[in-house]
Design an enzyme around this catalytic site. Sequence first.
Site, PDB file in Angstrom:
ATOM      1  N   ARG A  34     -12.468   2.494  -7.536  1.00 14.42           N
ATOM      2  CA  ARG A  34     -11.601   3.634  -7.874  1.00 14.42           C
ATOM      3  C   ARG A  34     -12.023   4.245  -9.205  1.00 14.42           C
ATOM      4  NH1 ARG A  34      -5.547   2.549  -5.621  1.00 14.42           N
ATOM      5  NH2 ARG A  34      -6.241   1.942  -3.544  1.00 14.42           N
ATOM      6  N   SER A  81     -10.894  -6.753  -4.300  1.00 10.60           N
ATOM      7  CA  SER A  81     -12.230  -6.762  -4.904  1.00 10.60           C
ATOM      8  C   SER A  81     -12.922  -5.411  -4.730  1.00 10.60           C
ATOM      9  CB  SER A  81     -13.069  -7.907  -4.319  1.00 10.60           C
ATOM     10  OG  SER A  81     -12.894  -8.006  -2.927  1.00 10.60           O
ATOM     11  N   ARG A  99       0.076   7.742  -2.742  1.00  6.21           N
ATOM     12  CA  ARG A  99       0.658   8.816  -1.922  1.00  6.21           C
ATOM     13  C   ARG A  99       2.112   9.066  -2.288  1.00  6.21           C
ATOM     14  NH1 ARG A  99      -0.987   6.128   3.421  1.00  6.21           N
ATOM     15  NH2 ARG A  99      -1.542   4.469   1.954  1.00  6.21           N
ATOM     16  N   ASP A 101       0.825  -1.209   0.000  1.00  2.00           N
ATOM     17  CA  ASP A 101       0.000   0.000   0.000  1.00  2.00           C
ATOM     18  C   ASP A 101       0.865   1.267   0.000  1.00  2.00           C
ATOM     19  OD1 ASP A 101      -2.363   1.407  -0.029  1.00  2.00           O
ATOM     20  OD2 ASP A 101      -2.654   1.333   2.140  1.00  2.00           O
ATOM     21  N   ASN A 161     -11.153  -2.501  -5.008  1.00  2.00           N
ATOM     22  CA  ASN A 161     -10.433  -1.492  -5.792  1.00  2.00           C
ATOM     23  C   ASN A 161     -11.152  -1.112  -7.101  1.00  2.00           C
ATOM     24  OD1 ASN A 161      -7.140  -2.667  -4.729  1.00  2.00           O
ATOM     25  ND2 ASN A 161      -8.295  -0.899  -3.993  1.00  2.00           N
ATOM     26  N   ARG A 209       2.414  -4.904   5.981  1.00  2.00           N
ATOM     27  CA  ARG A 209       1.627  -3.878   5.296  1.00  2.00           C
ATOM     28  C   ARG A 209       2.405  -2.583   5.316  1.00  2.00           C
ATOM     29  NH1 ARG A 209      -4.653  -2.604   4.573  1.00  2.00           N
ATOM     30  NH2 ARG A 209      -4.377  -0.736   3.298  1.00  2.00           N
ATOM     31  N   HIS A 224       2.244   3.473  -9.091  1.00  8.43           N
ATOM     32  CA  HIS A 224       2.003   2.051  -9.345  1.00  8.43           C
ATOM     33  C   HIS A 224       3.149   1.444 -10.155  1.00  8.43           C
ATOM     34  CE1 HIS A 224      -1.854   2.363  -7.514  1.00  8.43           C
ATOM     35  NE2 HIS A 224      -2.420   3.073  -8.466  1.00  8.43           N
TER      36      HIS A 224
END
Length: 258
Positions: free
Chosen positions: A79, A74, A32, A28, A76, A196, A45
């Site tokens: 967006r 599932s 940002r 994640d 996402n 995470r 990304h």
Amino acid sequence: MNMSASNKQEKGMHNSAALPQHIAVVMDGNGRWARKRGLPRIAGHKKGVDMVRTMIASCSEKKIPYLTLFAFSSENWRRPEKEVKLLMELFVQAIDSEIKKLHKNNIRFQVIGDKIRFGDKLINQIEQAEALTKNNDGMLLNIAANYGGRWDLVQAAKSLAEDVVSNKVSAEKINEDLFSSYLCLSDCPEPDLFIRTGGEHRISNFLLWQLAYTEFYFTDTLWPGFSTEEFEVALLSFAQRQRRFGKTEEQVEAARHA
Ligand code: IPE
Ligand code: IPE
Ligand code: MG
């Protein structure tokens, strides 16, 4: 055979207690990372894909047998359409450019999640990549795409119900082991370490069943900045923990010296 799910995980730890055998990662913070640099989210990304490559190489070098990466949940799909489209394109490109190298490195590639929502091109490509690498016996790399922990539980319940209706399974035989054999990661031990990045302290509908006894490591570092050095810090943190699986500290110590 009647080993409970937590026993299954406990057993998997015995060969190399200090190193996790299965790592699950919520990658994640790409958006940002990009915003901080005044870049479009997709740039984050793209940089994230570079980090995926590095992470796979580190795990493969350390001979960690299972790595599961959360690439697209599932949820996402909620967006903006443009971001979803670019993410799908990036997924196609990444498989295209990486699959030969993965195969060369004896890595088995598998996508977990509901593939039905992907376009034909992506579904074909995933199936080809899975077929190409299916006999590799090095690391198993699971990419969770259109994956949701609740979806996984429901699809397992549905298949099991079908097997009961068709008399393949009797309802009395249902236990944790049998149920978990219907889940997506039935061919892997449960994750030992969950990482995470990106500062949020939540599961976001990742592996709900399988994380029952997993060790959690959270970091504020955004995924595109998650370096090999920081990965080492996560592994060190894991190695220092005592996993008790419900037992007392004394019991675990005694078993270790037995
Ligand atoms: C994770 O990064 C990648 C995906 C969910 C596809 P994000 O895109 O969620 O990045 P942030 O959380 O907005 O920074
Ligand atoms: C979780 O990240 C999913 C992936 C990393 C693929 P999100 O960014 O979607 O999680 P939330 O929405 O902040 O919980
Ligand atoms: Mg996010």
